[in-house]
Design an enzyme around this catalytic site. Structure first.
Site, mmCIF file in Angstrom:
data_model
loop_
_atom_site.group_PDB
_atom_site.id
_atom_site.type_symbol
_atom_site.label_atom_id
_atom_site.label_comp_id
_atom_site.label_asym_id
_atom_site.label_seq_id
_atom_site.Cartn_x
_atom_site.Cartn_y
_atom_site.Cartn_z
ATOM 1 N N GLN A 85 35.303 36.187 43.064
ATOM 2 C CA GLN A 85 34.777 37.208 42.161
ATOM 3 C C GLN A 85 33.429 37.762 42.633
ATOM 4 O O GLN A 85 33.132 38.933 42.410
ATOM 5 C CB GLN A 85 34.638 36.641 40.747
ATOM 6 C CG GLN A 85 35.980 36.336 40.091
ATOM 7 C CD GLN A 85 35.836 35.560 38.795
ATOM 8 O OE1 GLN A 85 34.755 35.067 38.459
ATOM 9 N NE2 GLN A 85 36.923 35.442 38.045
ATOM 10 N N ASP B 44 45.096 29.747 39.630
ATOM 11 C CA ASP B 44 45.615 29.971 38.277
ATOM 12 C C ASP B 44 46.995 29.337 38.065
ATOM 13 O O ASP B 44 47.430 29.173 36.925
ATOM 14 C CB ASP B 44 45.688 31.468 37.978
ATOM 15 C CG ASP B 44 44.316 32.069 37.717
ATOM 16 O OD1 ASP B 44 43.359 31.305 37.507
ATOM 17 O OD2 ASP B 44 44.203 33.310 37.723
ATOM 18 N N LYS C 63 43.433 35.346 25.187
ATOM 19 C CA LYS C 63 42.473 35.757 26.217
ATOM 20 C C LYS C 63 43.144 36.601 27.295
ATOM 21 O O LYS C 63 42.565 37.580 27.777
ATOM 22 C CB LYS C 63 41.815 34.528 26.850
ATOM 23 C CG LYS C 63 40.736 34.852 27.876
ATOM 24 C CD LYS C 63 40.068 33.582 28.371
ATOM 25 C CE LYS C 63 38.832 33.898 29.212
ATOM 26 N NZ LYS C 63 39.167 34.562 30.480
#
Length: 410
Positions: free
Chosen positions: A162, A289, A388
């Site tokens: 990120q 993930d 989320k």
């Protein structure tokens, strides 16, 4: 919100929600462009709403009509001083910090959940060398001020991609050329590939070098229309459900996608044959993930499965190594935590029980898929965490025949 799930296989057709990773990136590029972009088939979630709110604060205008979003870009012009609430979205936080700095917009960043604990020290160090000041006391809120200057940015590749994506958005807005120099191996490379691919479609070029990436300054984002492709990280839950006996036909997935989580198809293909589930050894450095749902798959295998190179999961919405192990151990599994991953020992004795979500959307969804393959009811505490990233998860789950009921406390 707590949910009780009774055993049931899933069957039917499912249009996979739009990729959250792709949507974040397209929203940001459209907001930085001059002109109007149209984004279609966006799946709204709290994380996506946080990014829309952030780019609105930085001068873009959004009209949201269900899954279709019209974006009037701000053209990379400086916005007024602002406050940005990232909610619990790490992507929003780390993508927007360098953009706000590149625009010279004094910004206060706010967040909640575990987000205030997630590190930004790389930005404090590298942006601090190039004209940016931080009012940071190891939590949120904090402030970013000053205007980012072009230059050399030395970034660890094994903390979070990120940081690199955030710089790739920001550096084209600067006057001069810049270099991103990777000081360690780049993990989660597919997420950077998604960023570069999205930038290319919006008219911004990035050159890969021996050290990392070179980004020319003075570039302009070009408005365009985008369809947001389906999300392989969300599809992975139903792919594993199929491996465990469900029959869900998935739609809205792009076969040649650069999403790293497409790897789930290969892993399942390699370990499942003739109706039997084998075992795997998975390097998850590029697919973090997938760890919770991969662990669920391994719990029903015929031998020990190993997940490694997943140390970064300790600083996600929860410590995902701990919470994934707790999920399966509470349902009769046997999972050992290693320094950088998990060892999953199939027990053949999975049973009902209670799972704490720890506020983590991927733990909720992984537990719901595990529940399709065991005897006995599974109670998921804090199941609202799924909102989320996938607000309609339990609606889709029920449409496919899943038996999930909210527990009403009298």
């Amino acid at each position: 919100m707590d949910i009780r799930i009774s055993p049931s296989k899933l069957r039917g057709d499912l249009s996979v929600p739009a990729s959250k990773s792709c949507a974040h990136r397209s929203i940001i590029c459209a907001a930085l462009a001059e002109g109007v972009s149209h984004l279609s088939d966006v799946t709204m979630s709290k994380d996506i709403e946080a990014t829309i709110g952030a780019m609105t604060a930085l001068g873009a205008e959004f009209t949201v009509n269900g899954g279709d979003i019209t974006v009037k870009g701000a053209g990379g012009r400086k916005a007024n001083d602002c406050v940005i609430d990232c909610n619990e979205s790490g992507s929003t936080l780390r993508f927007i910090i360098p953009i706000a700095a590149a625009l010279g917009t004094n910004t206060e960043f706010r967040g909640r959940g575990r987000l205030p604990q997630r590190p930004i020290d790389i930005f404090i160090r590298e942006l601090g060398k190039n004209g940016v000041s931080f009012g940071y006391q190891n939590t949120m809120p904090f402030t970013v001020s000053g205007r980012l200057k072009s230059g050399r940015f030395e970034i660890e590749g094994d903390v979070s991609s990120q940081f690199i994506t955030g710089l790739l958005f920001a550096l084209p807005l600067l006057d001069g050329d810049s270099d991103i120099v990777l000081t360690s191996h780049l993990e989660s490379r597919p997420y950077v590939d998604i960023t570069i691919d999205t930038l290319r479609r919006f008219g911004v070029s990035v050159t890969e070098t021996d050290e990392g990436f070179r980004v020319k300054g003075g570039q302009r984002y070009i408005a365009r229309d985008e369809h947001i492709e389906g999300d392989y990280s969300q599809a992975a839950f139903f792919c594993v459900a199929n491996a465990l006996g469900s029959e869900v036909k998935l739609h809205n997935l792009v076969e040649n996608s650069v999403q790293g989580d497409k790897k789930i198809l290969e892993i399942i293909s390699d370990m499942c044959y003739n109706g039997n589930i084998g075992h795997y050894r998975a390097d998850c450095s590029d697919i973090p993930d997938l760890v919770p749902i991969l662990a669920v798959l391994g719990a029903f295998g015929s031998g020990d499965s190993v997940i490694y190179n997943a140390k970064r999961l300790k600083i996600k919405e929860s410590d995902r190594l701990q919470t994934t192990a707790a999920l399966l151990n509470n349902l009769g599994g046997s999972v050992d935590i290693t320094d950088d991953g998990l060892i999953i020992h199939p027990t053949g004795a999975m049973h009902g029980g209670t799972v704490d979500s720890f506020g983590d959307h991927r733990i909720v969804m992984a537990a719901a898929i595990a529940a399709t393959a065991i005897d006995g009811e599974v109670v998921i505490k804090g199941a609202e965490a799924a909102e989320k990233s996938y607000p309609a998860f339990f609606d889709d789950y029920r449409k496919l025949g899943g038996k999930a009921n909210v527990i009403i406390l009298e």
